[in-house]
Design a protein around this motif. Structure first.
Motif, PDB file in Angstrom:
ATOM      1  N   ASN A  76      -4.641  -9.047 -12.836  1.00  0.00           N
ATOM      2  CA  ASN A  76      -4.993  -7.633 -12.426  1.00  0.00           C
ATOM      3  C   ASN A  76      -5.524  -7.512 -10.994  1.00  0.00           C
ATOM      4  N   GLU A  77      -5.506  -8.598 -10.113  1.00  0.00           N
ATOM      5  CA  GLU A  77      -5.877  -8.552  -8.855  1.00  0.00           C
ATOM      6  C   GLU A  77      -4.919  -7.867  -7.846  1.00  0.00           C
ATOM      7  N   ALA A  78      -5.268  -7.541  -6.804  1.00  0.00           N
ATOM      8  CA  ALA A  78      -4.406  -7.104  -5.614  1.00  0.00           C
ATOM      9  C   ALA A  78      -3.332  -8.020  -5.615  1.00  0.00           C
ATOM     10  N   LYS A  79      -2.151  -7.621  -5.506  1.00  0.00           N
ATOM     11  CA  LYS A  79      -0.960  -8.835  -5.373  1.00  0.00           C
ATOM     12  C   LYS A  79      -1.180  -9.307  -4.129  1.00  0.00           C
ATOM     13  N   ARG A  80      -1.334  -8.528  -3.009  1.00  0.00           N
ATOM     14  CA  ARG A  80      -1.609  -9.191  -1.551  1.00  0.00           C
ATOM     15  C   ARG A  80      -2.325 -10.536  -1.573  1.00  0.00           C
ATOM     16  N   ASN A  81      -3.622 -10.407  -2.235  1.00  0.00           N
ATOM     17  CA  ASN A  81      -4.319 -11.324  -2.278  1.00  0.00           C
ATOM     18  C   ASN A  81      -3.945 -12.614  -3.051  1.00  0.00           C
ATOM     19  N   VAL A  82      -3.434 -12.240  -4.269  1.00  0.00           N
ATOM     20  CA  VAL A  82      -2.935 -13.230  -5.179  1.00  0.00           C
ATOM     21  C   VAL A  82      -1.878 -13.966  -4.415  1.00  0.00           C
ATOM     22  N   LYS A  83      -1.026 -13.350  -3.714  1.00  0.00           N
ATOM     23  CA  LYS A  83       0.179 -13.890  -2.889  1.00  0.00           C
ATOM     24  C   LYS A  83      -0.262 -14.777  -1.892  1.00  0.00           C
ATOM     25  N   PHE A 138       9.952 -15.256   3.249  1.00  0.00           N
ATOM     26  CA  PHE A 138      10.475 -14.003   2.488  1.00  0.00           C
ATOM     27  C   PHE A 138       9.358 -13.280   1.947  1.00  0.00           C
ATOM     28  N   PHE A 139       8.351 -13.742   1.456  1.00  0.00           N
ATOM     29  CA  PHE A 139       7.111 -13.115   0.881  1.00  0.00           C
ATOM     30  C   PHE A 139       6.011 -12.629   1.401  1.00  0.00           C
ATOM     31  N   LEU A 140       5.632 -13.627   2.256  1.00  0.00           N
ATOM     32  CA  LEU A 140       4.142 -13.252   3.046  1.00  0.00           C
ATOM     33  C   LEU A 140       4.682 -12.602   4.365  1.00  0.00           C
ATOM     34  N   PHE A 141       5.370 -13.197   5.218  1.00  0.00           N
ATOM     35  CA  PHE A 141       5.964 -12.255   6.327  1.00  0.00           C
ATOM     36  C   PHE A 141       7.301 -11.992   6.237  1.00  0.00           C
ATOM     37  N   PRO A 142       7.602 -11.007   5.414  1.00  0.00           N
ATOM     38  CA  PRO A 142       8.856 -10.597   4.929  1.00  0.00           C
ATOM     39  C   PRO A 142       9.965 -10.547   6.197  1.00  0.00           C
ATOM     40  N   VAL A 143      10.490 -11.335   6.828  1.00  0.00           N
ATOM     41  CA  VAL A 143      11.636 -11.314   7.665  1.00  0.00           C
ATOM     42  C   VAL A 143      12.878 -10.997   6.874  1.00  0.00           C
ATOM     43  N   ALA A 144      13.050 -11.271   5.783  1.00  0.00           N
ATOM     44  CA  ALA A 144      14.433 -10.958   5.074  1.00  0.00           C
ATOM     45  C   ALA A 144      14.306  -9.519   4.552  1.00  0.00           C
ATOM     46  N   SER A 145      15.312  -9.238   4.343  1.00  0.00           N
ATOM     47  CA  SER A 145      15.527  -7.625   3.639  1.00  0.00           C
ATOM     48  C   SER A 145      15.074  -7.693   2.447  1.00  0.00           C
ATOM     49  N   ALA A 146      15.079  -6.338   1.805  1.00  0.00           N
ATOM     50  CA  ALA A 146      14.657  -6.381   0.559  1.00  0.00           C
ATOM     51  C   ALA A 146      15.789  -6.725  -0.483  1.00  0.00           C
ATOM     52  N   TRP A 147      16.934  -6.702   0.015  1.00  0.00           N
ATOM     53  CA  TRP A 147      17.915  -7.144  -0.919  1.00  0.00           C
ATOM     54  C   TRP A 147      17.761  -8.828  -1.067  1.00  0.00           C
ATOM     55  N   LEU A 148      17.625  -9.343   0.159  1.00  0.00           N
ATOM     56  CA  LEU A 148      17.415 -10.880   0.244  1.00  0.00           C
ATOM     57  C   LEU A 148      16.388 -11.222  -0.739  1.00  0.00           C
ATOM     58  N   ARG A 149      15.255 -10.533  -0.381  1.00  0.00           N
ATOM     59  CA  ARG A 149      13.875 -10.787  -0.996  1.00  0.00           C
ATOM     60  C   ARG A 149      14.307 -11.042  -2.588  1.00  0.00           C
ATOM     61  N   PRO A 196       3.344  -0.096  -9.944  1.00  0.00           N
ATOM     62  CA  PRO A 196       3.984   0.748  -8.937  1.00  0.00           C
ATOM     63  C   PRO A 196       3.484   0.615  -7.416  1.00  0.00           C
ATOM     64  N   GLU A 197       2.040   0.415  -7.437  1.00  0.00           N
ATOM     65  CA  GLU A 197       1.331   0.093  -5.919  1.00  0.00           C
ATOM     66  C   GLU A 197       1.908  -1.019  -5.272  1.00  0.00           C
ATOM     67  N   GLU A 198       2.733  -1.897  -6.198  1.00  0.00           N
ATOM     68  CA  GLU A 198       3.077  -2.975  -5.218  1.00  0.00           C
ATOM     69  C   GLU A 198       4.253  -2.753  -4.245  1.00  0.00           C
ATOM     70  N   GLU A 199       4.866  -1.765  -4.587  1.00  0.00           N
ATOM     71  CA  GLU A 199       6.121  -1.290  -3.815  1.00  0.00           C
ATOM     72  C   GLU A 199       5.519  -1.107  -2.209  1.00  0.00           C
ATOM     73  N   ALA A 200       4.322  -0.546  -2.202  1.00  0.00           N
ATOM     74  CA  ALA A 200       3.707  -0.271  -1.009  1.00  0.00           C
ATOM     75  C   ALA A 200       3.228  -1.737  -0.142  1.00  0.00           C
ATOM     76  N   LEU A 201       3.317  -2.831  -0.817  1.00  0.00           N
ATOM     77  CA  LEU A 201       2.659  -4.080  -0.200  1.00  0.00           C
ATOM     78  C   LEU A 201       3.676  -4.524   0.882  1.00  0.00           C
ATOM     79  N   THR A 202       4.966  -4.418   0.641  1.00  0.00           N
ATOM     80  CA  THR A 202       6.199  -4.928   1.508  1.00  0.00           C
ATOM     81  C   THR A 202       5.694  -4.162   3.086  1.00  0.00           C
ATOM     82  N   VAL A 203       5.325  -2.827   2.969  1.00  0.00           N
ATOM     83  CA  VAL A 203       4.991  -2.236   4.131  1.00  0.00           C
ATOM     84  C   VAL A 203       3.821  -2.782   4.578  1.00  0.00           C
TER      85      VAL A 203
END
Lengths: 252, 252
Positions: free
Chosen positions: B78-85, B143-154, B231-238
């Motif tokens: 239940n922690e912020a996904k950014r921190n867990v990642k 792919f996940f911490l510095f998402p240089v890949a597209s959402a499709w690839l991720r 749903p908040e996780e969507e915003a994390l990519t940004v």
């Protein structure tokens, strides 16, 4: 695992099953070549040739056939569940019988050659795997083929049975790799490090077994490859109930 | 695995995590006792004491820390996904560094003692595991911490990353068991079969590692223990996009 990506299609299943069978058969053949060509062939007379049946039986029974017994639920996704369940039990029974022959072979050889039993990590892991595999088979028979357990118990045991099956397949592969390492160090320790053909062949066998495990577990745990839910299946409990009660099953 | 029974409750998670940590720490301690007490301790001078760092580093890094790095997604549900990642990546980096020290230790010892490299099944499997683990770490970073890949690839890579992580943990454990068997047969082959304390201790270590693997894979693959969709996780990519673009991330 249920985290299937949106880009994997079910059409990959036949290719993956084909790959698993190629790698699985290659593992069995390579074990046969190793024991048959490099280790002097097979016999049932307490000699080292009797030991040679041990690796062959374990790779054929506890690895290849155990894997294929699980795979029937993915390959025959649209067949009547009753038949698939029976096939699952029968292939597992075959795997169990061949594994027991493999176990008897090594204990019989040890007795003739006056080698102590059950001291190595390979033997501890192997014995645990075979005992748990036997228990899993008996539990499966009682819970799912002749359902003496209540629907509540069956539903509670199913995920344990499925998880346990994957664990046992992986454990069987791990035990095989331990056995390969033990056999090589007992037999060719002085020449193993000079990349003799026997050592390389046995190492390749180890990698093939790892590959078999990875492909199998991928197929088994992939959500899209799972059997689709079927309302007809509800009725099958009753169907099998008639078997255990001695009544004639209705025509499917 | 998604076939969770209806009777397992999420309250089992803390107990299972506790069990995994106890078994994991016990494995690391037992490896330390084996190498420290029975094999003469540790050093960094090309001697057998330098080799002794190899098992300790591999069990600590590639098994225990790799497992715990995966577990952070279940423990901090239940922690912020950014921190867990980030924590997931950092613990994996620690695991990678310790594993590389362990690899250097054994190659360094081999060079000093003029022992050939990379001929055994243990070395083949171990090298494959470390290379794939390094690749997986770099891919995860990109792919996940510095998402240089597209959402499709991720989205396409995520299930491969998750499946690959479980496979690598199991492979690391399998390699450890191979290493235990090799070390015992190289060091105490004449006395191993008389159940000497060193042999029994190393066998118990092997069983603990198997237990660690089973509990970890159970926790990781159990549907109820997964992170709930947010749903908040969507915003994390940004959010992370700003990191790669050099902008300051917004306050969470």
């Amino acid at each position: 695992m249920d985290d299937s990506g949106p880009y994997t299609r079910r059409s990959a299943l036949p290719w993956l099953v084909g790959a698993s069978q190629m790698v699985g058969v290659a593992s069995v053949v390579l074990t046969g070549v190793w024991m048959g060509h490099f280790r002097g062939g097979f016999a049932w007379d307490g000699s080292a040739q009797e030991f040679n049946l041990h690796p062959l039986c374990m790779v054929l029974g506890l690895v290849f056939l155990q894997g294929d017994a699980i795979l029937v639920y993915r390959v025959f996704r649209n067949e009547a569940k009753r038949n698939v369940k029976l096939l699952h039990g029968i292939v597992h029974l075959l795997a169990l019988i061949i594994s027991i022959v493999g176990f008897v072979a090594v204990f019989d050889f040890h007795r003739s050659a006056k080698i102590p039993d059950m001291y190595s990590l390979h033997s501890w892991c192997g014995m645990a795997t075979l005992l748990l595999f036997s228990l899993q088979w008996v539990m499966g028979l009682l819970f799912f083929l002749f359902p003496v357990a209540s629907a509540w118990l069956r539903a509670a045991y199913l995920p344990v049975h499925v998880f346990g099956g994957v664990v046992l397949l992986v454990m069987a592969i791990g035990c095989s790799l331990l056995g390969i390492t033990e056999k090589l160090l007992f037999s060719i320790m002085p020449t193993y490090s000079s990349f003799t053909s026997e050592g390389v062949l046995a190492n390749v066998l180890g990698l093939l077994l790892v590959g078999f495990g990875v492909v199998m577990v991928y197929i088994i745990t992939k959500e899209e490859f799972r059997r689709p839910p079927n309302p007809e299946e509800e009725a099958l409990t009753v169907h099998f109930k008639t078997l255990t009660e001695g009544g004639a099953p209705p025509t499917p």
